[in-house]
Each structure stands twice: as C-alpha cells, then as structure tokens.
Enzyme design. Structure first.
Site, PDB file in Angstrom:
ATOM      1  N   ASP A 272       4.916  15.097   3.234  1.00  0.00           N
ATOM      2  CA  ASP A 272       5.759  14.754   2.083  1.00  0.00           C
ATOM      3  C   ASP A 272       5.747  15.876   1.036  1.00  0.00           C
ATOM      4  O   ASP A 272       5.526  15.634  -0.156  1.00  0.00           O
ATOM      5  CB  ASP A 272       5.288  13.442   1.430  1.00  0.00           C
ATOM      6  CG  ASP A 272       4.976  12.361   2.441  1.00  0.00           C
ATOM      7  OD1 ASP A 272       5.741  12.225   3.413  1.00  0.00           O
ATOM      8  OD2 ASP A 272       3.964  11.644   2.257  1.00  0.00           O
TER       9      ASP A 272
ATOM     10  N   ASN B 158      12.431  -2.018   5.921  1.00  0.00           N
ATOM     11  CA  ASN B 158      11.337  -1.738   5.007  1.00  0.00           C
ATOM     12  C   ASN B 158      11.782  -1.131   3.690  1.00  0.00           C
ATOM     13  O   ASN B 158      11.136  -1.322   2.666  1.00  0.00           O
ATOM     14  CB  ASN B 158      10.328  -0.800   5.679  1.00  0.00           C
ATOM     15  CG  ASN B 158       9.756  -1.395   6.946  1.00  0.00           C
ATOM     16  OD1 ASN B 158      10.401  -1.374   7.990  1.00  0.00           O
ATOM     17  ND2 ASN B 158       8.557  -1.955   6.868  1.00  0.00           N
TER      18      ASN B 158
ATOM     19  N   GLU C 187      14.178   6.523   3.239  1.00  0.00           N
ATOM     20  CA  GLU C 187      13.110   6.869   2.305  1.00  0.00           C
ATOM     21  C   GLU C 187      13.122   8.366   2.030  1.00  0.00           C
ATOM     22  O   GLU C 187      13.939   9.120   2.573  1.00  0.00           O
ATOM     23  CB  GLU C 187      11.754   6.450   2.876  1.00  0.00           C
ATOM     24  CG  GLU C 187      11.367   7.168   4.167  1.00  0.00           C
ATOM     25  CD  GLU C 187      10.055   6.681   4.766  1.00  0.00           C
ATOM     26  OE1 GLU C 187       9.619   5.563   4.423  1.00  0.00           O
ATOM     27  OE2 GLU C 187       9.466   7.432   5.573  1.00  0.00           O
TER      28      GLU C 187
ATOM     29  N   HIS D 247      11.011  13.875   5.211  1.00  0.00           N
ATOM     30  CA  HIS D 247      10.503  13.764   3.844  1.00  0.00           C
ATOM     31  C   HIS D 247      10.529  15.131   3.151  1.00  0.00           C
ATOM     32  O   HIS D 247       9.511  15.723   2.823  1.00  0.00           O
ATOM     33  CB  HIS D 247       9.112  13.170   3.779  1.00  0.00           C
ATOM     34  CG  HIS D 247       8.849  12.601   2.415  1.00  0.00           C
ATOM     35  ND1 HIS D 247       8.572  11.282   2.206  1.00  0.00           N
ATOM     36  CD2 HIS D 247       8.902  13.171   1.187  1.00  0.00           C
ATOM     37  CE1 HIS D 247       8.427  11.072   0.897  1.00  0.00           C
ATOM     38  NE2 HIS D 247       8.633  12.224   0.266  1.00  0.00           N
TER      39      HIS D 247
ATOM     40  N   ARG E 251       0.740  16.354   9.952  1.00  0.00           N
ATOM     41  CA  ARG E 251       2.084  16.629   9.501  1.00  0.00           C
ATOM     42  C   ARG E 251       1.997  17.847   8.586  1.00  0.00           C
ATOM     43  O   ARG E 251       1.308  17.805   7.565  1.00  0.00           O
ATOM     44  CB  ARG E 251       2.684  15.427   8.771  1.00  0.00           C
ATOM     45  CG  ARG E 251       2.989  14.255   9.697  1.00  0.00           C
ATOM     46  CD  ARG E 251       3.614  13.091   8.956  1.00  0.00           C
ATOM     47  NE  ARG E 251       2.657  12.440   8.079  1.00  0.00           N
ATOM     48  CZ  ARG E 251       2.969  11.449   7.234  1.00  0.00           C
ATOM     49  NH1 ARG E 251       4.220  11.027   7.145  1.00  0.00           N
ATOM     50  NH2 ARG E 251       2.038  10.896   6.477  1.00  0.00           N
TER      51      ARG E 251
END
Length: 315
Positions: free
Chosen positions: A13, A156, A193, A257, A291
């Site tokens: 992120d 979600n 998101e 992200h 990640r």
C-alpha cells in the site's frame, strides 16, 4: 524498456508524496501492521536506503490497536496528516476485520522529527468497515476519498467521496462512486479499494484496486472532466476492464493499491504500487509480507487517457 525490480521490499500500500521542500516522503503498511513508518529522500531512488522512523505506534488495546493499514501522508492546510485504518483489539470485536479510519497530525517542517497528535476517527456517518482514505485538492476544495462497506450492497467495500470541512472532518453526506460489479472486481472478495487521484489534460482520474489480494488483485479506473461536479456520480466514467493486472511472464502478481507522484524534474507522472513476485502463498495473503513497492513512469495516450503498460516493465 527493462524489467522492474522492487524499489522497497515488504512495503505494501505504498504512498509517495513529493513536497515543496525538495523531499519525497514515503509511507506504507509495514509487515507487522503495528504502526506508521516514514522515510524521506531527495530522489525516488533514494527512498530505498533512507532512514526509517516509526512516528506512531499502535496502543496495546482499544478501538484502533490492531492491523494498522494503508497510511498516507498529506500536507493539508499548513500541517502534515497521516490518514490510516485500524482495527479494534480482539477483546472488543471478535471479528478482526472491523477497521475504521483515523488520522494523526504534526505542524513540524520535517514530519520525521515532529511531535504527532492523534486526531481521532474520521467519521463518515456510516459505522461500517472502512479504509484506504486519500485526500486531494481541486478548485479550492479539499476532498476525502475512501473505501467503505455499505449495508445492503454485496461485497466488502465501495468507493466514496466527500468534501472536507477540516482536514479531519468531512462535510455532508458521502457520495458513492463505484461498487464491485465486473467479474475481475469480484474474485475472492468483492472490493473497490485503495483509491488514488491523478490529474491530466483537463480530467481527474481515480485508480482503485479490486478482488482478493493474491494474483487476482488488479487496478481499475474512473475519470471525470475537471469542470464537472465531482459529487455527482453521473460525472464519472468507469472502465469495464482493468488497467493494470498481473504479469505472470515476469513473475509480477497482484499489482495494486497504488499512488501517484512526479519525477524529480516534475515532467513525468510516476505510478507507485505494490506487487508480489510469486503466487505460492500459504494461508491468508494478508499475512504474507512480500508485497513490494514498485515505481514506474505513467504514460499518456493521444486521447488523454493514462497508459499503464505492463506491471513488470518500466515502459
């Protein structure tokens, strides 16, 4: 054209802010999800070896004491703010994934050495799972853009936008911009998101991420004319297909992200995102720390639309 290597390993992120003081400021989710880490450098490449400072650490218990996710650092109205999501401790909620959004702030010139104040929860008027807030200024208005669960809508999280009264308060009712609806947005999890904003050629673009955080994670795109009413969902167009996906031929999986920054000379928009280099994940992908942060130039087509290219290549 060359194959990309991670700028910073084990940082998901990722968010890079290019400030007027000549520094790039970087933050991201850390593998332990236990606090907010900052680093800075005068070049994007320099962030890789820059000193890291944990400017805020989660408390041991309470409503924001677990799973510190997706921090972003912004300079709004003369002060630094980090917006992030956090979950309550397990003695409060049996379900671990009950995130709400929070902020910390400092007025220090250098946020790495500043005293940070906890600003509390960002209240959207909906007491549901929410995360991944970003802010942006447009035509003198500060906007808040985030992902949240809405009762009655499958999935979600959806994307919402609202103007801000202050850097820690929204003004008015949130406007829903998009929900997970296409096949590529609903693999594993139904999510929209991680929104990010970039402006170009008279348009505003919002990228976002969808599906589970494994190799199916991919990026989508919304766009609107810069003169349109950003709070009118009809102002926004949505791509029916993803704009950045896994590159299995180069072992880059689940890109997403993202955030945007600019090159050192200010002439090139840069795409910042995370991805994995393998698919053999044991257990829940959220607990796999690998990640990594990648950065590549963002190109623009003759039609004024962004060209994201291959997630593994720097073209």
């Amino acid at each position: 054209m060359s194959v990309l290597t991670p700028l910073i390993e084990q940082r998901a992120d990722p968010y890079i802010h290019k400030h007027t003081d000549g520094y790039y400021y970087f933050t991201a989710s850390v593998p332990a999800y236990d606090g907010i880490e900052l680093r800075r450098a005068t070049t994007i490449a320099g962030l890789a070896a820059a000193e890291t400072v944990m400017v805020w650490t989660k408390p041991d218990t309470g409503p924001y004491s677990d799973l510190i996710w997706a921090p972003e650092i912004h300079f709004n109205e003369g002060a630094w703010y980090v917006y992030f999501a956090a979950a309550p401790s397990r003695e409060i909620k049996d379900d671990l994934f009950q995130h709400r959004m929070y902020a910390i702030s400092t007025k220090a010139d250098n946020p790495l050495t500043g005293d940070w104040a906890f600003e509390g929860q960002i209240d959207t008027g909906m007491d549901t799972f929410c995360l991944d807030a970003t802010t942006f200024n447009h035509k003198g208005v500060l906007y808040y853009l985030w992902a949240q669960k809405e009762e009655g809508i499958r999935g979600n999280s959806n994307l919402y936008i609202a103007p801000m009264k202050t850097p820690v308060e929204i003004d008015g009712k949130p406007v829903r911009l998009t929900i997970p609806e296409y096949d590529w947005e609903t693999i594993g999890f139904w999510v929209n998101e991680g929104p990010a904003v970039v402006k170009h050629g008279g348009r505003l673009f919002i990228t976002y991420s969808a599906s589970a955080t494994d190799e199916n994670y991919a990026m989508g795109l919304l766009w609107a004319d810069e003169s349109s009413d950003l709070l009118d969902p009809a102002s926004w167009n949505k791509s029916k297909t993803p704009v950045l996906t896994s590159s299995p031929g180069y072992n880059i999986f689940g890109p997403g992200h993202n955030s945007f920054t600019q090159s050192e000379d200010g002439q090139t928009d840069m795409l910042v995102y995370h991805a994995r280099t393998y698919t053999e994940i044991e257990g829940d992908p959220l607990w796999d720390p690998n990640r990594h942060t990648f950065v590549k130039p963002l190109k623009w087509g003759d039609d004024g639309m962004p060209v994201f290219g291959d997630a593994a290549l720097d073209d």
